[in-house]
Design a protein around this motif. Sequence first.
Motif, mmCIF file in Angstrom:
data_model
loop_
_atom_site.group_PDB
_atom_site.id
_atom_site.type_symbol
_atom_site.label_atom_id
_atom_site.label_comp_id
_atom_site.label_asym_id
_atom_site.label_seq_id
_atom_site.Cartn_x
_atom_site.Cartn_y
_atom_site.Cartn_z
ATOM 1 N N ALA A 145 29.003 53.432 16.585
ATOM 2 C CA ALA A 145 28.805 52.429 16.043
ATOM 3 C C ALA A 145 30.022 51.943 15.098
ATOM 4 O O ALA A 145 29.964 50.761 14.529
ATOM 5 C CB ALA A 145 27.678 52.464 14.937
ATOM 6 N N GLY A 146 30.955 52.719 14.901
ATOM 7 C CA GLY A 146 32.033 52.446 14.037
ATOM 8 C C GLY A 146 32.829 53.565 13.366
ATOM 9 O O GLY A 146 32.011 54.547 13.067
ATOM 10 N N GLY A 171 28.602 49.633 5.064
ATOM 11 C CA GLY A 171 29.582 48.849 3.926
ATOM 12 C C GLY A 171 28.922 48.812 2.820
ATOM 13 O O GLY A 171 29.588 48.620 1.543
ATOM 14 N N GLN A 172 27.564 48.719 2.500
ATOM 15 C CA GLN A 172 26.996 48.918 1.227
ATOM 16 C C GLN A 172 27.261 50.287 0.501
ATOM 17 O O GLN A 172 27.301 50.351 -0.839
ATOM 18 C CB GLN A 172 25.398 48.767 1.415
ATOM 19 C CG GLN A 172 24.943 47.143 1.983
ATOM 20 C CD GLN A 172 23.573 47.215 2.231
ATOM 21 O OE1 GLN A 172 23.031 48.196 2.917
ATOM 22 N NE2 GLN A 172 23.186 45.936 1.942
ATOM 23 N N LEU A 194 27.099 49.479 10.496
ATOM 24 C CA LEU A 194 28.265 49.080 9.462
ATOM 25 C C LEU A 194 27.615 48.220 8.412
ATOM 26 O O LEU A 194 28.369 48.516 7.262
ATOM 27 C CB LEU A 194 29.115 48.201 10.478
ATOM 28 C CG LEU A 194 29.850 48.756 11.652
ATOM 29 C CD1 LEU A 194 30.528 47.588 12.274
ATOM 30 C CD2 LEU A 194 30.968 49.856 10.962
ATOM 31 N N HIS A 195 26.519 47.602 8.501
ATOM 32 C CA HIS A 195 26.164 46.713 7.198
ATOM 33 C C HIS A 195 25.547 47.732 6.106
ATOM 34 O O HIS A 195 26.064 47.681 5.048
ATOM 35 C CB HIS A 195 24.814 45.903 7.605
ATOM 36 C CG HIS A 195 24.414 45.065 6.677
ATOM 37 N ND1 HIS A 195 24.913 43.960 6.303
ATOM 38 C CD2 HIS A 195 23.307 45.401 5.656
ATOM 39 C CE1 HIS A 195 24.268 43.206 5.300
ATOM 40 N NE2 HIS A 195 23.438 44.081 4.955
ATOM 41 N N PHE A 240 24.908 44.718 18.135
ATOM 42 C CA PHE A 240 23.861 44.424 17.158
ATOM 43 C C PHE A 240 23.519 45.792 16.423
ATOM 44 O O PHE A 240 23.610 45.899 15.203
ATOM 45 C CB PHE A 240 22.807 43.639 17.471
ATOM 46 C CG PHE A 240 21.475 43.415 16.208
ATOM 47 C CD1 PHE A 240 22.041 42.496 15.199
ATOM 48 C CD2 PHE A 240 20.606 44.274 16.392
ATOM 49 C CE1 PHE A 240 21.088 42.251 14.383
ATOM 50 C CE2 PHE A 240 19.559 44.221 15.131
ATOM 51 C CZ PHE A 240 20.070 43.214 14.118
ATOM 52 N N VAL A 297 20.639 50.396 -3.256
ATOM 53 C CA VAL A 297 22.031 49.882 -2.437
ATOM 54 C C VAL A 297 21.615 49.399 -1.128
ATOM 55 O O VAL A 297 22.254 48.531 -0.732
ATOM 56 C CB VAL A 297 22.959 51.450 -2.294
ATOM 57 C CG1 VAL A 297 24.014 51.082 -1.531
ATOM 58 C CG2 VAL A 297 23.019 51.803 -3.729
ATOM 59 N N ILE A 327 34.882 54.378 9.887
ATOM 60 C CA ILE A 327 35.384 53.658 8.605
ATOM 61 C C ILE A 327 36.029 54.575 7.749
ATOM 62 O O ILE A 327 35.551 55.745 7.391
ATOM 63 C CB ILE A 327 33.881 52.969 7.919
ATOM 64 C CG1 ILE A 327 33.202 52.004 8.686
ATOM 65 C CG2 ILE A 327 34.628 52.438 6.744
ATOM 66 C CD1 ILE A 327 33.629 50.559 8.589
ATOM 67 N N LYS A 345 29.853 52.107 0.695
ATOM 68 C CA LYS A 345 31.332 52.260 0.602
ATOM 69 C C LYS A 345 31.753 52.108 -0.842
ATOM 70 O O LYS A 345 32.456 53.090 -1.399
ATOM 71 C CB LYS A 345 32.165 51.406 1.444
ATOM 72 C CG LYS A 345 33.553 51.846 1.760
ATOM 73 C CD LYS A 345 34.160 50.868 2.873
ATOM 74 C CE LYS A 345 35.519 51.286 3.307
ATOM 75 N NZ LYS A 345 36.400 51.355 2.508
ATOM 76 N N SER A 369 25.619 48.554 16.501
ATOM 77 C CA SER A 369 26.863 48.727 15.339
ATOM 78 C C SER A 369 26.674 47.937 14.313
ATOM 79 O O SER A 369 27.000 48.551 13.041
ATOM 80 C CB SER A 369 27.849 48.386 16.423
ATOM 81 O OG SER A 369 29.016 48.198 15.512
ATOM 82 N N TYR A 370 26.445 46.594 14.511
ATOM 83 C CA TYR A 370 26.537 45.681 13.186
ATOM 84 C C TYR A 370 25.256 46.307 12.006
ATOM 85 O O TYR A 370 26.006 46.161 10.625
ATOM 86 C CB TYR A 370 25.804 44.293 13.754
ATOM 87 C CG TYR A 370 25.513 43.182 12.802
ATOM 88 C CD1 TYR A 370 26.301 42.315 12.203
ATOM 89 C CD2 TYR A 370 24.222 43.536 11.929
ATOM 90 C CE1 TYR A 370 26.103 41.373 11.116
ATOM 91 C CE2 TYR A 370 23.883 42.470 11.176
ATOM 92 C CZ TYR A 370 24.516 41.390 10.738
ATOM 93 O OH TYR A 370 24.360 40.453 9.782
#
Lengths: 214, 284
Positions: free
Chosen positions: B92-93, B233-234, B229-230, B223, B117, B95, B236, B225-226
Amino acid sequence: MIRLYDFDLSGNCYKARLLLAILGVEYERRNVDFFPGLKHREPEFLAVNPLGQLPVLEDGDLRLAQSQAILVYVARKYDPSGRWYPLDSPEIAGQVQQWLGFAEGLTATASAARLADGMGFDFDAEAARDGAHKLFAVMDEHLWFQERQGQDWLAPGAAPTVADIACFPYVMLSEEGGISRETYPAIRRWTDRVKRIPGFVVMPGIFPAVLGSQ
Amino acid sequence: MADPLPDPFMLNQWFPISALQDVHDRPRRTTLLGEPLVYFRDGSGCRVTGADGRALPVLEQYACLWTTLGRPEGGLFPIPEYDEPDRRNIAAGSIGVNVSAMRGIENFLDMGHFPYVHTGILGELPHTEVKEYNVELREGGREIVATECLFYQPRASTVSTSGADVEYVYRVPHPTCSVLYKSSPMDTRRLDVIALFGQPTGPESFRGHMVLSILDDVNADDFISYFQLHIFGQDKPILENQMPKRLPLDPRAETPIRADKTSIMYRRWLASNGVTYGVIPAAA
């Protein structure tokens, strides 16, 4: 309905989402898998924007790229008060435009450092961080003098403008590129004011003024 | 400060360095435990070379390319679900995060932060309670397992349509990798698998490779993966603001609460394996 070609973790896409949300404009999000899929470099999206850049906004027959241009269009079209993109005073209009240009500099520096550190893009992160600190120092000083004159926002006036929306995301996401805002107190106060604009929405990496409220 | 050398336990592990889908003919650079590596694909598969040009061992498993700078005993920990034919296996990614990989794993193991979070997705105010759960060592002490973790989630996965109490099982079979099992909204008898494979690039930085093996016949890969990542990303900014950036192993260094049982076990387990890389060892 308005369609936004969008990537969730992009600060430039978030600018468009933020202004649309503040103005209460409905739109459809079309996810382009910028990362990890790199779909912005593939023919399907290049047919939408030959430059391969996000975001792109479609409204009726209009197709518009470049986040700052999208902010200008959305403000002129959907903000009847005219305050988000004020044109009455030449002095203020010029300054709004100056900060829209400044936002391009933030994309070239703070955003580049974030893409290098977070997503492995092949940019010179150290140079990008140096560049971002130069811009942040200028912005912090400007905001400090604004505050001394009772001004809360980047451009003169009682209300925020597209200039604030354009500059906010990559300032707020800077720590992901290793750029601390510790030494920029006026910037920190300004970001808190932006978060309290009615209709403010978040993106991953940016929290609301009150944790757990969004 | 010179980068520390990895301790033997860390040195002799397999580590992920890329999602397999991101390995191409054109060589790419990355870093593992401070050592710059190059990886690419040729006719016979994936290749990895170390700083001095030597060829490093390679595994292609769980959607990732793995290598080692030491001599691991055997292969990777098992994830049997990964081979079930009706599952979607998705990288899914990957980072980069500016904090120790162990801080990243500890955050992955923590349920207490969900409502604050991941508001509206993995948690929601006022549902903040982390209910009592079990944590134990298994596999002869090689693995930490936390079971019976229940948490109210408004939107537990890509196929969720409403909020539900979701059951989690966490495994930590590796110092920088964790595998999470959670109730599948598609099939109540089975569990979705979400793994965080940490690549320690340095003692205070890592790349998190997110790999899913899930039941979802509705959504497209991008989607899914989205969604991951969402969520990552929170996490991080929370992770990158942790101080110190290395995980302190002294039990007195940070004050745990009952909800941190897994984390307490994880820190103890790292200490008992003699880990010094990416952590602040307890004073002798």
